[in-house]
Design a protein around this motif. Structure first.
Motif, short mmCIF file in Angstrom:
data_model
loop_
_atom_site.label_atom_id
_atom_site.label_comp_id
_atom_site.label_asym_id
_atom_site.label_seq_id
_atom_site.Cartn_x
_atom_site.Cartn_y
_atom_site.Cartn_z
N UNK A 50 44.33 86.52 28.59
CA UNK A 50 43.58 85.32 28.97
C UNK A 50 43.68 84.23 27.91
N UNK A 51 43.76 84.62 26.63
CA UNK A 51 43.94 83.62 25.58
C UNK A 51 45.31 82.94 25.71
N UNK A 52 46.33 83.76 25.98
CA UNK A 52 47.67 83.19 26.18
C UNK A 52 47.69 82.26 27.39
N UNK A 53 46.98 82.67 28.46
CA UNK A 53 46.92 81.81 29.66
C UNK A 53 46.22 80.48 29.36
N UNK A 54 45.16 80.53 28.55
CA UNK A 54 44.45 79.30 28.19
C UNK A 54 45.34 78.40 27.34
N UNK A 55 46.06 79.01 26.39
CA UNK A 55 46.97 78.22 25.55
C UNK A 55 48.08 77.59 26.38
N UNK A 56 48.62 78.35 27.34
CA UNK A 56 49.66 77.80 28.22
C UNK A 56 49.11 76.67 29.08
N UNK A 57 47.86 76.82 29.53
CA UNK A 57 47.24 75.76 30.34
C UNK A 57 47.07 74.49 29.51
N UNK A 58 46.70 74.64 28.24
CA UNK A 58 46.55 73.47 27.36
C UNK A 58 47.88 72.74 27.20
N UNK A 59 48.95 73.50 26.99
CA UNK A 59 50.28 72.89 26.85
C UNK A 59 50.69 72.19 28.14
N UNK A 60 50.41 72.82 29.28
CA UNK A 60 50.77 72.23 30.56
C UNK A 60 49.99 70.94 30.81
N UNK A 61 48.70 70.93 30.44
CA UNK A 61 47.88 69.73 30.61
C UNK A 61 48.43 68.59 29.76
N UNK A 62 48.83 68.92 28.52
CA UNK A 62 49.40 67.89 27.64
C UNK A 62 50.69 67.32 28.23
N UNK A 63 51.54 68.20 28.74
CA UNK A 63 52.81 67.73 29.34
C UNK A 63 52.55 66.88 30.58
N UNK A 64 51.61 67.32 31.42
CA UNK A 64 51.29 66.57 32.63
C UNK A 64 50.64 65.22 32.31
#
Length: 288
Positions: free
Chosen positions: A247-261
């Protein structure tokens, strides 16, 4: 390039997903702390049980108790510990992969082994693969009590005592650290010399009544049940740690995706503004 509305919708949905994964990470972290506490609290009991086994079985090298006797393995028993829910990374996959590999290498027929399963994920996987499950236990609490798993532990012991199987192995994920979890195999029946002599021998000077064989017939099944329960506590700690990390990895990936979007959204918005300005300037020039 996607439209501004499409990008904005993806950003909002990703933020909501991040909130969920972050909450699940915090919940798993709390469950992990409780699981580690349960394991620590159970350790003194296991040490006392090992002292008693060492005093009784370790001193009596000629014991005829079936749990201490090695016999020809004609049929194997496998107790597989998995989770009831997913979202735990490779926690279940590693254990089940190891089990399937060993079954394919060791056995030519389903009559040569019997499978007991803890956890809905393991039940579904093995059924889909066509394996026959002798007994299963699902909906296991995150912090299981001894009473809640005693039935399947007793079933494993009965299979060996009734000579339906000649050995009983546990397949589980061993908790090493929060970031390290090792798929492991533990043979609980028959008890190895190490299992029956790992205590400190503090009870070696005691006198036992009525006799050691009678005591072994009572204490050995309890000891094996304790070994199984301790292994389940270990596996539960590994499950919570794996889910927390996932879940921590998923949250970190979501943060990166939000930044890219967000960057893509700003570029699209800037392009739209530039296009509007160009159209206004062009229209103004045409009117002159």
């Amino acid at each position: 390039m996607a439209s501004l509305k499409e990008i904005d919708t993806r950003i909002k949905s990703t933020k909501k997903m991040k909130q969920i994964t972050k909450a699940m990470n915090m919940v798993s972290s709390s469950k992990l702390r409780r699981a580690e506490e349960n394991t620590k609290q159970f350790t003194p009991y296991m040490e006392k049980m090992q002292d008693a086994i060492t005093a009784v079985a370790g001193a009596d090298k000629n014991s005829n108790h079936p749990m201490l006797q090695q016999r020809e393995v004609k049929k194997s028993g496998y107790l597989v510990i998995t989770s009831d829910k997913g979202l735990a990374g490779a926690y279940n996959a590693n254990v089940l992969k190891r089990l399937v590999k060993d079954i394919e290498e060791r056995h030519d027929s389903p009559d040569e082994y019997s499978i007991l399963v803890l956890g809905q994920v393991g039940v579904d996987f093995l059924k889909n693969k066509g394996y026959n499950i002798h007994q299963s236990l699902v909906e296991i609490p995150d912090q299981p009590s001894f009473k809640e798993i005693q039935a399947i532990a007793k079933k494993a012991i009965d299979l060996y005592s009734d000579e339906e199987v000649d050995e009983m192995k546990i397949y589980f994920s061993h908790f090493v650290t929060v970031l390290e979890h090792r798929p492991s195999i533990k043979t609980v029946l028959p008890l190895s010399p190490e299992d029956s002599s790992t205590g400190h021998g503090q009870m070696s000077s005691y006198e036992f009544e009525p006799d050691k064989e009678s005591i072994l017939s009572v204490i050995l099944p309890q000891y094996v049940e304790s070994l199984i329960y301790g292994t389940i506590l270990d596996a539960k700690a590994s499950e919570h740690a794996t889910r927390m990390t996932a879940m921590k990895n998923a949250s970190d990936n979501a943060t990166e995706l939000i930044d890219d979007l967000s960057l893509e959204y700003n570029r699209a918005r800037q392009a739209a503004i530039t296009q509007q300005i160009t159209e206004i300037v062009g229209g103004s020039a045409a009117l002159e």
